[in-house]
Motif scaffolding. Structure first.
Motif, PDB file in Angstrom:
ATOM      1  N   LEU A  23       0.796  -1.137   0.066  1.00  0.00           N
ATOM      2  CA  LEU A  23      -0.002   0.197   0.160  1.00  0.00           C
ATOM      3  C   LEU A  23       0.942   1.148   0.145  1.00  0.00           C
ATOM      4  N   LYS A  24       0.566   2.175  -0.930  1.00  0.00           N
ATOM      5  CA  LYS A  24       1.179   3.393  -0.972  1.00  0.00           C
ATOM      6  C   LYS A  24       0.301   4.530  -0.696  1.00  0.00           C
ATOM      7  N   PRO A  25       0.583   5.527  -0.127  1.00  0.00           N
ATOM      8  CA  PRO A  25      -0.257   6.823   0.195  1.00  0.00           C
ATOM      9  C   PRO A  25      -0.570   7.291  -1.112  1.00  0.00           C
ATOM     10  N   SER A  26      -1.955   7.707  -1.194  1.00  0.00           N
ATOM     11  CA  SER A  26      -2.300   8.574  -2.192  1.00  0.00           C
ATOM     12  C   SER A  26      -1.661  10.014  -2.330  1.00  0.00           C
ATOM     13  N   ASN A  27      -1.965  10.663  -3.267  1.00  0.00           N
ATOM     14  CA  ASN A  27      -1.370  12.280  -3.285  1.00  0.00           C
ATOM     15  C   ASN A  27      -2.256  13.014  -2.283  1.00  0.00           C
ATOM     16  N   ASP A  28      -3.449  12.582  -1.857  1.00  0.00           N
ATOM     17  CA  ASP A  28      -4.223  13.424  -0.962  1.00  0.00           C
ATOM     18  C   ASP A  28      -3.913  12.980   0.483  1.00  0.00           C
ATOM     19  N   LYS A  29      -3.141  11.993   0.555  1.00  0.00           N
ATOM     20  CA  LYS A  29      -3.028  11.256   1.697  1.00  0.00           C
ATOM     21  C   LYS A  29      -3.958  10.768   3.002  1.00  0.00           C
ATOM     22  N   THR A  30      -5.280  10.760   2.258  1.00  0.00           N
ATOM     23  CA  THR A  30      -6.298  10.563   3.060  1.00  0.00           C
ATOM     24  C   THR A  30      -6.711   8.739   2.652  1.00  0.00           C
ATOM     25  N   GLU A  31      -6.093   8.410   1.880  1.00  0.00           N
ATOM     26  CA  GLU A  31      -6.099   6.722   1.599  1.00  0.00           C
ATOM     27  C   GLU A  31      -4.966   6.277   0.667  1.00  0.00           C
ATOM     28  N   ASN A  32      -4.955   4.729   0.926  1.00  0.00           N
ATOM     29  CA  ASN A  32      -3.743   4.113   0.336  1.00  0.00           C
ATOM     30  C   ASN A  32      -4.017   3.475  -0.958  1.00  0.00           C
ATOM     31  N   VAL A  33      -3.030   3.204  -1.776  1.00  0.00           N
ATOM     32  CA  VAL A  33      -3.058   2.736  -3.067  1.00  0.00           C
ATOM     33  C   VAL A  33      -2.560   1.320  -3.288  1.00  0.00           C
ATOM     34  N   ALA A  34      -3.013   0.327  -3.687  1.00  0.00           N
ATOM     35  CA  ALA A  34      -2.221  -1.137  -4.166  1.00  0.00           C
ATOM     36  C   ALA A  34      -2.233  -0.920  -5.635  1.00  0.00           C
ATOM     37  N   GLN A  35      -1.199  -1.222  -6.264  1.00  0.00           N
ATOM     38  CA  GLN A  35      -0.980  -1.291  -7.591  1.00  0.00           C
ATOM     39  C   GLN A  35      -0.976  -2.698  -8.381  1.00  0.00           C
ATOM     40  N   ILE A  36      -1.931  -2.910  -9.297  1.00  0.00           N
ATOM     41  CA  ILE A  36      -2.031  -4.446 -10.000  1.00  0.00           C
ATOM     42  C   ILE A  36      -1.341  -3.997 -11.236  1.00  0.00           C
ATOM     43  N   LYS A  37      -0.348  -5.042 -11.635  1.00  0.00           N
ATOM     44  CA  LYS A  37       0.299  -4.829 -12.925  1.00  0.00           C
ATOM     45  C   LYS A  37      -0.204  -5.708 -13.984  1.00  0.00           C
ATOM     46  N   PHE A  38      -0.448  -4.970 -15.244  1.00  0.00           N
ATOM     47  CA  PHE A  38      -0.675  -5.655 -16.499  1.00  0.00           C
ATOM     48  C   PHE A  38       0.141  -5.701 -17.398  1.00  0.00           C
ATOM     49  N   ILE A  39       0.096  -6.659 -18.405  1.00  0.00           N
ATOM     50  CA  ILE A  39       1.047  -6.510 -19.485  1.00  0.00           C
ATOM     51  C   ILE A  39       0.589  -5.363 -20.450  1.00  0.00           C
ATOM     52  N   ASN A  40      -0.628  -5.228 -20.798  1.00  0.00           N
ATOM     53  CA  ASN A  40      -1.118  -4.350 -21.831  1.00  0.00           C
ATOM     54  C   ASN A  40      -2.727  -4.041 -21.451  1.00  0.00           C
ATOM     55  N   TYR A  41      -3.297  -3.332 -22.183  1.00  0.00           N
ATOM     56  CA  TYR A  41      -4.568  -3.071 -22.132  1.00  0.00           C
ATOM     57  C   TYR A  41      -5.491  -4.120 -22.372  1.00  0.00           C
ATOM     58  N   ALA A  42      -5.088  -5.013 -23.221  1.00  0.00           N
ATOM     59  CA  ALA A  42      -5.908  -6.496 -23.370  1.00  0.00           C
ATOM     60  C   ALA A  42      -5.969  -7.217 -22.426  1.00  0.00           C
ATOM     61  N   GLU A  43      -4.959  -7.481 -21.505  1.00  0.00           N
ATOM     62  CA  GLU A  43      -4.659  -8.364 -20.465  1.00  0.00           C
ATOM     63  C   GLU A  43      -5.745  -7.488 -19.385  1.00  0.00           C
ATOM     64  N   MET A  44      -5.564  -6.175 -19.118  1.00  0.00           N
ATOM     65  CA  MET A  44      -6.317  -5.630 -18.434  1.00  0.00           C
ATOM     66  C   MET A  44      -8.066  -5.912 -18.599  1.00  0.00           C
ATOM     67  N   GLY A  45      -7.891  -5.696 -19.815  1.00  0.00           N
ATOM     68  CA  GLY A  45      -9.843  -6.001 -20.173  1.00  0.00           C
ATOM     69  C   GLY A  45      -9.961  -7.331 -19.962  1.00  0.00           C
ATOM     70  N   CYS A  46      -9.468  -8.407 -20.135  1.00  0.00           N
ATOM     71  CA  CYS A  46      -9.771  -9.794 -20.002  1.00  0.00           C
ATOM     72  C   CYS A  46      -9.861  -9.864 -18.497  1.00  0.00           C
ATOM     73  N   VAL A  47      -8.898  -9.551 -17.622  1.00  0.00           N
ATOM     74  CA  VAL A  47      -8.958  -9.569 -16.151  1.00  0.00           C
ATOM     75  C   VAL A  47     -10.521  -8.809 -15.864  1.00  0.00           C
ATOM     76  N   ILE A  48     -10.652  -7.724 -16.147  1.00  0.00           N
ATOM     77  CA  ILE A  48     -11.896  -6.932 -15.740  1.00  0.00           C
ATOM     78  C   ILE A  48     -13.165  -7.871 -16.292  1.00  0.00           C
ATOM     79  N   THR A  49     -13.179  -8.439 -17.638  1.00  0.00           N
ATOM     80  CA  THR A  49     -14.234  -9.120 -18.044  1.00  0.00           C
ATOM     81  C   THR A  49     -14.403 -10.384 -17.271  1.00  0.00           C
ATOM     82  N   ASP A  50     -13.142 -11.232 -16.975  1.00  0.00           N
ATOM     83  CA  ASP A  50     -13.526 -12.348 -16.246  1.00  0.00           C
ATOM     84  C   ASP A  50     -13.637 -12.202 -14.600  1.00  0.00           C
ATOM     85  N   LEU A  51     -13.390 -11.051 -14.061  1.00  0.00           N
ATOM     86  CA  LEU A  51     -13.785 -10.870 -12.836  1.00  0.00           C
ATOM     87  C   LEU A  51     -15.387 -10.684 -12.763  1.00  0.00           C
ATOM     88  N   LEU A  52     -15.947  -9.808 -13.731  1.00  0.00           N
ATOM     89  CA  LEU A  52     -17.415  -9.695 -13.903  1.00  0.00           C
ATOM     90  C   LEU A  52     -17.962 -11.171 -14.201  1.00  0.00           C
TER      91      LEU A  52
END
Length: 111
Positions: A23-52
């Motif tokens: 977890l990394k602090p966000s710019n406004d310091k009110t919340e934290n951010v976790a990063q998920i890495k994707f190879i490209n937009y196609a992979e991100m689209g597949c993950v979102i679609t499959d999650l849904l």
């Protein structure tokens, strides 16, 4: 005893900087951010679609009606890889270090 507590606090600060990385602090310091890495937009689209799709299947037993196309197959391996990225392994190592430190401190005070 107080110098030991100061040493422990300094040690905890060092451990925190080494291990707390998920977890990394966000710019406004009110919340934290976790990063998920994707190879490209196609992979991100597949993950979102499959999650849904996975959520739809969990809620609806009519699995064949997930989508009107033949693309209703869920890539479970891709979903699991994404979930693995969310596991805070560095933080688990940190907790182990704290546990070792507290056990050593407990043994010292009880001896």
């Amino acid at each position: 005893m107080e110098s030991n507590e100061i040493k422990n606090l300094d040690h905890l600060k060092k451990l925190t900087s080494l291990y707390f990385r998920t977890l990394k602090p966000s710019n406004d310091k009110t919340e934290n951010v976790a990063q998920i890495k994707f190879i490209n937009y196609a992979e991100m689209g597949c993950v979102i679609t499959d999650l849904l799709k996975l959520c739809i299947l969990a809620l609806n037993q009519n699995a064949h009606q997930v989508s009107g196309t033949n693309k209703s197959v869920i890539d479970v391996a891709l979903i699991l890889e994404t979930v693995l990225q969310l596991i805070p392994t560095d933080e688990f190592d940190f907790l182990s270090e704290i546990n070792y430190m507290l056990l050593a401190d407990f043994k010292t005070t009880n001896d």
